[in-house]
Design a protein around this motif. Structure first.
Motif, mmCIF file in Angstrom:
data_model
loop_
_atom_site.group_PDB
_atom_site.id
_atom_site.type_symbol
_atom_site.label_atom_id
_atom_site.label_comp_id
_atom_site.label_asym_id
_atom_site.label_seq_id
_atom_site.Cartn_x
_atom_site.Cartn_y
_atom_site.Cartn_z
ATOM 1 N N THR A 25 -4.793 0.713 -8.085
ATOM 2 C CA THR A 25 -5.267 1.194 -6.785
ATOM 3 C C THR A 25 -6.151 2.432 -6.884
ATOM 4 N N ASN B 9 0.831 -1.206 0.000
ATOM 5 C CA ASN B 9 0.000 0.000 0.000
ATOM 6 C C ASN B 9 0.860 1.248 0.000
ATOM 7 N N ARG C 144 -1.745 9.204 -6.503
ATOM 8 C CA ARG C 144 -2.212 7.881 -6.892
ATOM 9 C C ARG C 144 -1.640 7.454 -8.246
ATOM 10 N N SER D 117 0.284 3.765 -8.786
ATOM 11 C CA SER D 117 -0.190 2.429 -9.142
ATOM 12 C C SER D 117 -1.503 2.556 -9.892
ATOM 13 N N GLY E 86 2.788 9.224 -7.847
ATOM 14 C CA GLY E 86 3.475 8.890 -6.610
ATOM 15 C C GLY E 86 4.032 10.128 -5.925
ATOM 16 N N SER F 245 3.925 1.570 -1.099
ATOM 17 C CA SER F 245 4.612 1.698 -2.379
ATOM 18 C C SER F 245 3.719 2.316 -3.442
ATOM 19 N N SER F 246 2.426 1.990 -3.409
ATOM 20 C CA SER F 246 1.511 2.548 -4.409
ATOM 21 C C SER F 246 1.369 4.051 -4.270
#
Length: 296
Positions: free
Chosen positions: A126, A115, A190, A123, A193, A117-118
């Motif tokens: 996500t 989570n 989101r 990502s 990043g 890392s996203s």
């Protein structure tokens, strides 16, 4: 098209479109104010909001927005009033925000390395419908401020002292730019990043500056580049299974290098401006001239 047949990619592409518009729209003011790294600092602070969202089981986008706005306001106040210890205070804020976010994520029941890392690198899978709703609302605010107050923001980005003499509320507008930058970080985290969002705010603007001469043209081209690399990077990420944030930023850097290579030939071909030309340039430092070209 195959890419549009899946719901998560429809959400990801729409989020990428909004990010491509908002990041350069705010970034142009940060670049002009020599605050290109402000977005990076806000991204560090936003990590605490992400961790707090996990800890409270609340959508991290909204909590990160609140925390990053508070952090951006504090950063602007430190910039305005800080003297010898201002840089140390900013460093403590940046590193504390990142460390606090990692700690809160690990303390939460819903947080995990995946989570985290996203949010750090972006990502595609996500981006939920709830996230897209939040991103759309926040992006609408950024666009409204960027276009509705374009003349005032242009004025303080070019010359704060002159703007103050003309009666503009410089302190309030400076805080508004900081808040808008913080909201933009939340919009982009989101897709791009938190660690890479600053690049999308800066690189398209720097690329556009290589071949444009007016604020209006730079603004339009920067947003165009931002949208193009965001959508292309997101699509490439889907087909090649590569990180979306890194792909988007590498594409933006590639565009910068291409336009930089074209800048000198274009400068030679460009006609010498007429003596009465009052257009304001926003290229590299030292190329600006006073002007009334503030309509973007």
């Amino acid at each position: 098209m195959e890419i549009l047949e899946t719901e998560f990619m429809q959400r990801a592409l729409l989020a990428a479109l909004l990010v491509g518009i908002t990041a350069p729209a705010v970034g142009i003011h940060l670049v002009q104010r020599r605050q290109a790294l402000m977005g990076d600092g806000i991204g560090h602070v936003a990590m605490t909001g992400v961790g707090l969202g996990f800890l409270l089981s609340v959508n991290p986008v909204w909590v990160a927005t609140l925390v990053s706005v508070l952090g951006a306001v504090l950063m602007e106040l430190i910039r305005a009033y800080g003297r010898t210890r201002g840089d140390i205070a900013l460093a403590l804020l940046f590193y504390g925000g990142m460390a606090g976010g990692v700690m809160l994520v690990n303390l939460s029941d819903t947080g995990s390395t995946a989570n985290l890392s996203s949010f750090l690198f972006g990502s595609l899978s996500t981006v939920s419908q709830e996230d897209l709703t939040a991103i759309s609302i926040l992006a609408g605010f950024v666009v409204l401020v960027s276009l509705g107050l374009r003349k005032q923001l242009f004025a303080i980005s070019q010359d704060e002292e002159f703007a103050r003499v003309t009666g503009l509320p410089v302190r309030a507008l400076n805080l508004l730019i900081a808040v808008t930058a913080a909201v933009t970080v939340s919009v982009a985290m989101r897709v791009v990043g938190l660690l890479l969002v600053s690049a999308l705010m800066v690189v398209p603007v720097a690329a556009a500056q290589q071949v444009t001469r007016s604020f209006r043209a730079t603004f339009a081209l920067a947003v165009g580049i931002g949208v193009a690399v965001a959508l292309t990077g997101t699509s490439t990420s889907y087909y090649q299974d590569v990180p979306p944030g890194a792909t988007i930023i590498l594409l933006a850097i590639a565009v910068f290098l291409v336009l930089t290579a074209l800048a000198l030939p274009l400068a030679r071909l460009r006609a010498t401006p007429a003596a009465g030309d009052a257009e304001c340039t926003v290229g590299m430092p030292g190329t600006r001239r006073p002007s009334d070209d503030v309509k973007v």
